[in-house]
Design an enzyme around this catalytic site. Structure first.
Site, PDB file in Angstrom:
ATOM      1  N   ASN A  37       0.686  -1.039  -0.016  1.00 39.98           N
ATOM      2  CA  ASN A  37       0.003  -0.177  -0.358  1.00 39.98           C
ATOM      3  C   ASN A  37       1.152   0.681   0.063  1.00 39.98           C
ATOM      4  O   ASN A  37       1.833   1.649   1.225  1.00 39.98           O
ATOM      5  CB  ASN A  37      -0.902   0.573   1.381  1.00 39.98           C
ATOM      6  CG  ASN A  37      -1.598   1.250   1.772  1.00 39.98           C
ATOM      7  OD1 ASN A  37      -1.277   2.002   0.357  1.00 39.98           O
ATOM      8  ND2 ASN A  37      -2.292   1.293   2.790  1.00 39.98           N
ATOM      9  N   GLU A  60      -7.018   4.484   7.596  1.00 39.54           N
ATOM     10  CA  GLU A  60      -6.646   6.187   7.346  1.00 39.54           C
ATOM     11  C   GLU A  60      -7.780   6.349   7.122  1.00 39.54           C
ATOM     12  O   GLU A  60      -7.936   7.793   7.465  1.00 39.54           O
ATOM     13  CB  GLU A  60      -5.521   6.037   6.053  1.00 39.54           C
ATOM     14  CG  GLU A  60      -4.280   6.078   8.010  1.00 39.54           C
ATOM     15  CD  GLU A  60      -2.720   5.309   6.265  1.00 39.54           C
ATOM     16  OE1 GLU A  60      -2.332   5.340   5.639  1.00 39.54           O
ATOM     17  OE2 GLU A  60      -1.601   5.588   6.787  1.00 39.54           O
ATOM     18  N   SER A  99       4.057  -2.076  10.516  1.00 37.10           N
ATOM     19  CA  SER A  99       5.511  -2.298  10.659  1.00 37.10           C
ATOM     20  C   SER A  99       5.878  -3.526  10.368  1.00 37.10           C
ATOM     21  O   SER A  99       6.509  -3.847  10.718  1.00 37.10           O
ATOM     22  CB  SER A  99       5.304  -1.930  11.979  1.00 37.10           C
ATOM     23  OG  SER A  99       5.223  -0.120  12.322  1.00 37.10           O
ATOM     24  N   GLY A 155       2.396   2.496  10.706  1.00 36.90           N
ATOM     25  CA  GLY A 155       3.342   3.373  10.850  1.00 36.90           C
ATOM     26  C   GLY A 155       4.194   3.980  11.691  1.00 36.90           C
ATOM     27  O   GLY A 155       5.028   4.865  11.603  1.00 36.90           O
ATOM     28  N   HIS A 179      -8.884   1.259   4.504  1.00 44.16           N
ATOM     29  CA  HIS A 179      -8.421   1.383   5.785  1.00 44.16           C
ATOM     30  C   HIS A 179      -8.446   1.677   6.788  1.00 44.16           C
ATOM     31  O   HIS A 179      -9.169   2.861   6.427  1.00 44.16           O
ATOM     32  CB  HIS A 179      -7.147   1.711   4.877  1.00 44.16           C
ATOM     33  CG  HIS A 179      -5.718   1.880   5.128  1.00 44.16           C
ATOM     34  ND1 HIS A 179      -4.675   2.815   6.428  1.00 44.16           N
ATOM     35  CD2 HIS A 179      -4.349   0.750   4.944  1.00 44.16           C
ATOM     36  CE1 HIS A 179      -4.027   2.005   6.736  1.00 44.16           C
ATOM     37  NE2 HIS A 179      -3.580   1.094   5.827  1.00 44.16           N
ATOM     38  N   LYS A 214      -0.157   4.194  -0.369  1.00 43.92           N
ATOM     39  CA  LYS A 214      -0.019   5.548   0.216  1.00 43.92           C
ATOM     40  C   LYS A 214      -0.248   6.855  -0.633  1.00 43.92           C
ATOM     41  O   LYS A 214      -0.082   6.408  -2.133  1.00 43.92           O
ATOM     42  CB  LYS A 214      -0.124   5.737   1.668  1.00 43.92           C
ATOM     43  CG  LYS A 214       0.190   4.314   2.165  1.00 43.92           C
ATOM     44  CD  LYS A 214      -0.321   4.429   3.719  1.00 43.92           C
ATOM     45  CE  LYS A 214       0.045   3.339   4.661  1.00 43.92           C
ATOM     46  NZ  LYS A 214       0.224   3.554   6.217  1.00 43.92           N
ATOM     47  N   GLU A 258      -5.143  -5.378  11.041  1.00 43.37           N
ATOM     48  CA  GLU A 258      -4.053  -3.732  10.900  1.00 43.37           C
ATOM     49  C   GLU A 258      -4.542  -3.520  12.419  1.00 43.37           C
ATOM     50  O   GLU A 258      -4.892  -2.189  12.544  1.00 43.37           O
ATOM     51  CB  GLU A 258      -3.946  -2.947   9.335  1.00 43.37           C
ATOM     52  CG  GLU A 258      -3.764  -3.841   8.574  1.00 43.37           C
ATOM     53  CD  GLU A 258      -3.560  -3.013   7.217  1.00 43.37           C
ATOM     54  OE1 GLU A 258      -2.328  -2.860   6.879  1.00 43.37           O
ATOM     55  OE2 GLU A 258      -3.684  -1.994   7.189  1.00 43.37           O
TER      56      GLU A 258
HETATM   57  P1  PGA Z   1       3.099   0.263   7.427  1.00 39.12           P
HETATM   58  O1  PGA Z   1       1.467   0.507   7.089  1.00 39.12           O
HETATM   59  O2  PGA Z   1       3.861  -1.136   7.166  1.00 39.12           O
HETATM   60  O3  PGA Z   1       3.127   1.215   7.058  1.00 39.12           O
HETATM   61  O4  PGA Z   1       2.945   0.081   8.972  1.00 39.12           O
HETATM   62  C1  PGA Z   1       0.984  -0.570   6.686  1.00 39.12           C
HETATM   63  C2  PGA Z   1      -0.716  -0.118   6.211  1.00 39.12           C
HETATM   64  O5  PGA Z   1      -1.137   1.546   6.587  1.00 39.12           O
HETATM   65  O6  PGA Z   1      -0.979  -0.906   5.770  1.00 39.12           O
END
Ligand code: PGA
Length: 252
Positions: free
Chosen positions: A9, A96, A213, A172, A94, A11, A166
């Site tokens: 992803n 976010e 992460s 992140g 997601h 983003k 997640e």
């Molecule tokens: P990350 O994000 O690997 O940067 O923690 C995972 C995600 O948001 O799908």
């Protein structure tokens, strides 16, 4: 029996030129890992260019979001049929999107139904926030996200459903969940919730990913767990070596 699955992803990162550059770095290496289903999810603007680049390869392309309506006055939105012109996958719900754009479980459900109607494989994200985790609400929250998000979905679509667990506190942050903890949520909450909706057989066939992460160095800890079928990767998917390393770790 469940084919390992790794999705990147990206983003809101990468211009078209940067996206091309990353794909030219990972493409050949990813193609050498045929036992893993691999999907790249760049921003919408890079989809046409990458779809041309990846044509005929076994690397899939996905959108990071879409609207559920087929067309109309929805300024700034992208319709399922438009996604389908370039992609076979879409990320839905997601955290976010949920946190910054007010996406609800009901919206997730509408998007999921639209994705299935348009023959897209849906990667549906669920996961608890830090507050919910600390209050011991993980199971309740994730169960609700699954039951509302997947409501009314026919079990015949099982093959085109992927769930990504997640935990929001792990995204992140560089602080991944422990693999054992994640596996427990998958085996005690997510798969049983899928089984309530679709029956045991379909639930057993649905891929469930861990996200938050994941890096090339911790990936195999996750993939050796019984229920974790792959990863949804954010930050590390922007680095060629990391993403290839994670995908290699998923190969069985
Ligand atoms: P990350 O994000 O690997 O940067 O923690 C995972 C995600 O948001 O799908």
């Amino acid at each position: 029996m469940r084919i390992p699955f790794v999705a990147g992803n990206w983003k809101m990162n990468k211009t078209v030129a940067e996206a091309r550059d990353l794909v030219s770095k990972v493409g050949a290496q990813l193609r050498e890992i045929p036992s893993v289903e691999k999907v790249l999810c760049p921003p919408f603007t890079a989809l046409p260019a990458l779809s041309a680049m990846l044509e005929g390869s076994d690397i899939g392309l996905g959108a990071q979001n879409m609207h559920w309506e087929e067309k109309g006055a929805f300024t700034g939105e992208v319709a399922p049929g438009m996604v389908k012109e370039f992609c076979n996958y879409v990320i839905i719900g997601h955290s976010e999107r949920r946190a910054y754009f007010g996406e609800t479980d009901e919206n997730v459900n509408r998007k999921l139904r639209a994705a299935l109607k348009f023959d897209l494989t849906a990667i549906v994200c669920v996961g608890e926030t830090l507050d919910q985790y600390e209050s011991g609400l993980t199971s309740e929250v994730v169960r609700r996200q699954i039951s509302l998000g997947f409501a009314g979905t026919d079990s015949a679509f099982g093959a085109r459903l992927v769930v990504a667990y997640e935990p929001v506190w792990a995204i992140g942050t560089g602080k991944a969940s422990s693999a054992v903890n994640a596996n427990e949520v998958l085996s005690q909450v997510i798969r049983p919730a899928l089984s309530d909706l679709f029956g045991m057989e379909t639930a057993q066939s649905i891929r469930i990913l861990y996200g938050g992460s994941v890096t090339a160095s911790n990936a195999s800890e996750f993939f050796t767990q019984s229920e974790i079928d792959g990863a949804l990767v954010g930050g590390a998917s922007l680095k060629a070596d990391e993403f290839v390393g994670i995908t290699k770790a998923a190969a069985k």
